[in-house]
Design a protein around this motif. Structure first.
Motif, short mmCIF file in Angstrom:
data_model
loop_
_atom_site.label_atom_id
_atom_site.label_comp_id
_atom_site.label_asym_id
_atom_site.label_seq_id
_atom_site.Cartn_x
_atom_site.Cartn_y
_atom_site.Cartn_z
N ALA A 34 0.81 -1.23 0.00
CA ALA A 34 0.00 0.00 0.00
C ALA A 34 0.84 1.27 0.00
O ALA A 34 0.36 2.32 -0.39
CB ALA A 34 -1.00 0.04 1.15
N ARG A 35 2.12 1.17 0.39
CA ARG A 35 3.04 2.31 0.29
C ARG A 35 4.03 2.12 -0.85
O ARG A 35 4.44 3.06 -1.50
CB ARG A 35 3.84 2.46 1.60
N ARG A 36 4.42 0.84 -1.06
CA ARG A 36 5.47 0.53 -2.03
C ARG A 36 5.10 -0.74 -2.80
O ARG A 36 4.34 -1.58 -2.32
CB ARG A 36 6.80 0.27 -1.29
N LEU A 37 5.68 -0.84 -3.97
CA LEU A 37 5.73 -2.11 -4.69
C LEU A 37 7.15 -2.64 -4.55
O LEU A 37 8.11 -1.89 -4.72
CB LEU A 37 5.39 -1.93 -6.17
N TRP B 202 -3.72 -3.16 -4.66
CA TRP B 202 -4.02 -4.23 -5.61
C TRP B 202 -3.29 -4.02 -6.93
O TRP B 202 -3.85 -4.19 -8.01
CB TRP B 202 -5.53 -4.38 -5.81
N ALA B 203 -2.03 -3.65 -6.84
CA ALA B 203 -1.20 -3.54 -8.04
C ALA B 203 -0.90 -4.93 -8.60
O ALA B 203 -0.95 -5.93 -7.88
CB ALA B 203 0.11 -2.82 -7.71
N ARG B 204 -0.57 -5.00 -9.88
CA ARG B 204 -0.33 -6.28 -10.56
C ARG B 204 1.08 -6.31 -11.15
O ARG B 204 1.59 -5.29 -11.60
CB ARG B 204 -1.33 -6.49 -11.69
N TYR B 205 1.64 -7.50 -11.17
CA TYR B 205 2.93 -7.73 -11.83
C TYR B 205 2.63 -8.51 -13.10
O TYR B 205 2.09 -9.61 -13.04
CB TYR B 205 3.86 -8.54 -10.92
N LEU B 206 2.98 -7.95 -14.25
CA LEU B 206 2.70 -8.58 -15.53
C LEU B 206 3.98 -8.81 -16.31
O LEU B 206 4.81 -7.90 -16.44
CB LEU B 206 1.76 -7.69 -16.38
N ARG B 207 4.13 -10.03 -16.82
CA ARG B 207 5.18 -10.28 -17.80
C ARG B 207 4.78 -9.63 -19.12
O ARG B 207 3.60 -9.36 -19.37
CB ARG B 207 5.38 -11.79 -18.02
N ARG B 208 5.77 -9.41 -19.98
CA ARG B 208 5.46 -8.75 -21.24
C ARG B 208 4.43 -9.54 -22.05
O ARG B 208 3.56 -8.97 -22.71
CB ARG B 208 6.74 -8.56 -22.06
#
Length: 289
Positions: free
Chosen positions: A239-242, A269-275
């Motif tokens: 919530a403060r950092r990724l 609720w950020a997401r990590y996406l591969r290309r």
């Protein structure tokens, strides 16, 4: 895939916004927390407040207990609720009355459902379409099978006031444990120095503390999202950092969103996406009128 997004304010309507910022539709219900795809890719699961409540607790001479009846809905991409479930109803149907009524002082926000995620695979332990649920205020995680209205397993602690549950396969579930004792809705008291990642193993019905987040300096009373990456790293939104964290807990990198000289923006609720997971419509630019 058309470049649009689905978003809530955190406590309000679910909205689809087109790639050129047009409001495509608004589902006017009290949605909150996670938005997760179903295995068919044609619906999302979103926690919400049942309206009207599906369950009335405490029928007796003093009347019903006040209840925020948290549940979750399956919503299609046109904004229609196809089906919805009350978490309170699920727990009562499966014999967990004591968990709802009998643990601690009663509070209106009894369950506080912060994650509803569908399992996307069939294996020896789960069925595709089973739903992982995280009622924070019960410090409980469970696996629900809508096909039979069955709680397949339920575990209270040792994590405390957790956020986010993911299925790793082979009967293992990963839980982001905030590991804080709630004192008020917004504040807590730590009984361990840091938050942690926990693993529950259905094969042995056991729990292990997979990673304490000391090196990442994560000790948050609420919020928290994590994703295991293919090489064993963990992507975390506190919530403060990724952050991207190595298997030994070391921080590989971190990101904040500055909005001023001495202020950062909240991340949720950020997401990590591969290309290869990014739609071509985003890679090819945004031509809008």
């Amino acid at each position: 895939d058309d470049g649009g997004i689905l978003v809530t304010s955190g406590e309000g309507p679910l909205t689809r916004i087109g790639r050129c910022s047009s409001v495509e539709w608004v589902a006017d219900r009290h949605f909150h927390h996670s938005i997760e795809w179903t295995p068919d890719g044609e619906h999302v699961l979103v926690p919400h407040v049942m309206d009207p409540p599906a369950v009335t607790l405490g029928l007796g001479p003093e009347g019903p207990l006040p209840l925020r009846d948290d549940g979750f809905a399956r919503v299609d991409l046109d904004g229609e609720i196809v089906e919805e479930w009350s978490l309170t109803d699920i727990l009562l149907d499966n014999g967990y009355r004591g968990l709802l009524y009998g643990v601690g002082l009663y509070e209106t926000d009894r369950t506080h459902l912060n994650d509803a995620e569908a399992v996307g695979v069939d294996d020896a332990f789960v069925e595709a379409g089973d739903i992982m649920l995280s009622p924070r205020n019960l410090s409980t995680v469970l696996l629900y099978r809508p096909r039979t209205n069955e709680v397949v397993w339920l575990q209270t602690g040792p994590w405390l006031n957790q956020h986010d549950v993911d299925y790793l396969g082979n009967g293992e579930f990963s839980i982001f444990g905030n590991d804080v004792v709630r004192m008020t809705p917004d504040k807590g008291r730590r009984i361990t120095p840091y938050s942690a990642i926990w693993i529950y193993d259905m094969k042995t019905d056991s729990v292990r503390r997979a990673l304490e987040l000391e090196d990442a300096d994560i000790a948050i009373p609420s919020q928290g999202l994590h994703t295991w990456l293919e090489n064993g790293d963990i992507f975390i939104d506190d919530a403060r950092r990724l952050l991207r964290v190595a298997p030994d807990g070391a921080v590989r990198w971190e990101y904040t969103s500055p909005v001023g000289d001495d202020q950062i923006g909240a991340l949720h609720w950020a997401r990590y996406l591969r290309r290869d997971q990014i739609p071509e419509v985003l890679l090819n630019g945004r031509e809008c009128p």
